[in-house]
Design a protein around this motif. Structure first.
Motif, PDB file in Angstrom:
ATOM      1  N   THR A 139       1.188  -1.297   0.013  1.00  0.00           N
ATOM      2  CA  THR A 139       0.226  -0.046  -0.208  1.00  0.00           C
ATOM      3  C   THR A 139       1.090   1.400  -0.282  1.00  0.00           C
ATOM      4  O   THR A 139       1.592   1.125   1.124  1.00  0.00           O
ATOM      5  N   THR A 171       7.188   3.197   6.386  1.00  0.00           N
ATOM      6  CA  THR A 171       6.813   1.619   5.808  1.00  0.00           C
ATOM      7  C   THR A 171       6.129   0.545   6.915  1.00  0.00           C
ATOM      8  O   THR A 171       4.990  -0.102   7.491  1.00  0.00           O
ATOM      9  N   GLN A 173       5.841   1.521  10.206  1.00  0.00           N
ATOM     10  CA  GLN A 173       5.144   1.649  10.609  1.00  0.00           C
ATOM     11  C   GLN A 173       3.046   1.505   9.994  1.00  0.00           C
ATOM     12  O   GLN A 173       2.355   1.548  10.913  1.00  0.00           O
ATOM     13  N   GLN A 174       3.317   1.824   8.887  1.00  0.00           N
ATOM     14  CA  GLN A 174       2.139   1.575   8.130  1.00  0.00           C
ATOM     15  C   GLN A 174       1.418   0.113   8.387  1.00  0.00           C
ATOM     16  O   GLN A 174       0.289   0.043   8.228  1.00  0.00           O
ATOM     17  N   GLU A 175       2.242  -0.546   8.666  1.00  0.00           N
ATOM     18  CA  GLU A 175       1.823  -2.030   8.355  1.00  0.00           C
ATOM     19  C   GLU A 175       2.308  -2.478   9.521  1.00  0.00           C
ATOM     20  O   GLU A 175       1.077  -3.697  10.302  1.00  0.00           O
ATOM     21  N   GLY A 176       1.573  -1.453  10.717  1.00  0.00           N
ATOM     22  CA  GLY A 176       1.207  -1.744  11.904  1.00  0.00           C
ATOM     23  C   GLY A 176       2.190  -1.931  12.885  1.00  0.00           C
ATOM     24  O   GLY A 176       1.636  -1.969  14.089  1.00  0.00           O
ATOM     25  N   GLN A 177       3.187  -2.046  12.614  1.00  0.00           N
ATOM     26  CA  GLN A 177       4.239  -2.157  14.159  1.00  0.00           C
ATOM     27  C   GLN A 177       4.939  -0.654  14.598  1.00  0.00           C
ATOM     28  O   GLN A 177       5.234  -0.264  14.002  1.00  0.00           O
ATOM     29  N   GLN A 178       4.176  -0.624  15.093  1.00  0.00           N
ATOM     30  CA  GLN A 178       4.806   0.200  16.355  1.00  0.00           C
ATOM     31  C   GLN A 178       5.542   0.604  16.729  1.00  0.00           C
ATOM     32  O   GLN A 178       6.362   1.405  17.646  1.00  0.00           O
ATOM     33  N   TYR A 193      13.039   0.356  16.208  1.00  0.00           N
ATOM     34  CA  TYR A 193      11.892   0.077  14.893  1.00  0.00           C
ATOM     35  C   TYR A 193      12.822  -1.726  14.611  1.00  0.00           C
ATOM     36  O   TYR A 193      11.873  -2.436  13.855  1.00  0.00           O
TER      37      TYR A 193
END
Ligand code: A2P
Length: 217
Positions: A139, A171, A173-178, A193
């Motif tokens: 995405t 990317t 973050q966008q994939e939901g990895q906080q 990260y």
């Protein structure tokens, strides 16, 4: 001929005024100095050294290069795809030589680069080209995600890497990895990260005047 080849710059971008360059450099140095001393950083030192026991002086590890700027379009003197179209764009021509205020919203460090994330305004986004690297993921990331200032590169690393390192973190973050929240620092909150990727989200964005122009080298 050679003149024709020089008719397009190496790149277009926003160039920080000399007085604020020093301020941004100092902030970045202070951050590196502090990061270096954190237990959490020492725990993940092997990301940087390849060996757990070795020490690293981050201020030495990264080399600063040239004037601080936020590249919009890398033209490579016209050899880069889309360079000519960008240079001829009416918005680019209209704003050429104009002053802007850039907002630096985060600092990031990886084993390759250290940089500042630039959060572009709607007006500034008019000068941001379509970027295949921003659209590359499953995405795509919002336009302007790659906007950054390279503050330093590790040995043998080219500055182009800084934007790619930023996109990698965004990317995740966008994939939901906080990420792993590390601590609240004076400048903001520090998150890890993995694989040597550190993000300091600034409590107060750093606002800096910058001139939209180009660099021939
Ligand atoms: P950046 O904008 O991340 O700092 P160089 O000195 O390597 O020729 O690069 C000059 C400037 O153009 C640097 O600011 C660099 O990275 C940027 N740059 C270099 N190559 C590219 C590329 N392929 N795409 C986007 N920007 C680039």
């Amino acid at each position: 001929g050679p003149l024709e080849e020089m008719s397009l710059p190496l790149f277009f971008g926003w160039f920080l005024l000399p007085s604020v360059q020093d301020k941004v450099r100092c902030t970045s140095m202070d951050f590196l100095k502090t990061l270096d001393t954190l237990e959490a950083f020492k725990k993940h030192l092997s990301d940087f050294t390849g060996k757990a026991e070795k020490e690293v002086d981050l201020e030495q590890y990264f080399q600063a290069k040239g004037t601080l700027h936020c590249t919009t379009e890398f033209c490579d003197y016209g050899k880069a795809p889309g360079a000519k179209e960008y240079a001829q764009n009416t918005t680019v021509k209209e704003f050429y030589g104009s002053a802007f205020e850039l907002s630096l919203s985060a600092l990031f460090v990886t084993p390759r680069t250290v940089g500042a994330r630039v959060s572009l305004t709607e007006e500034q986004l008019l000068l941001w080209p379509a970027d295949p690297k921003e659209e590359a993921g499953s995405t795509s990331l919002p336009r302007g995600s790659r906007a950054h200032i390279t503050l330093g590169c590790a040995e043998h690393v080219e500055p182009v890497q800084t934007g790619l390192d930023l996109l990698e973190i965004l990317t995740l973050q966008q994939e939901g990895q906080q990420g792993e929240p590390i601590e609240e620092m004076e400048l903001g909150s520090l998150t890890y990260y993995g694989e040597g990727r550190w993000l300091l989200t600034l409590r107060e964005p750093i606002c800096t005047p910058a001139c939209f122009s180009s660099f021939y080298g």
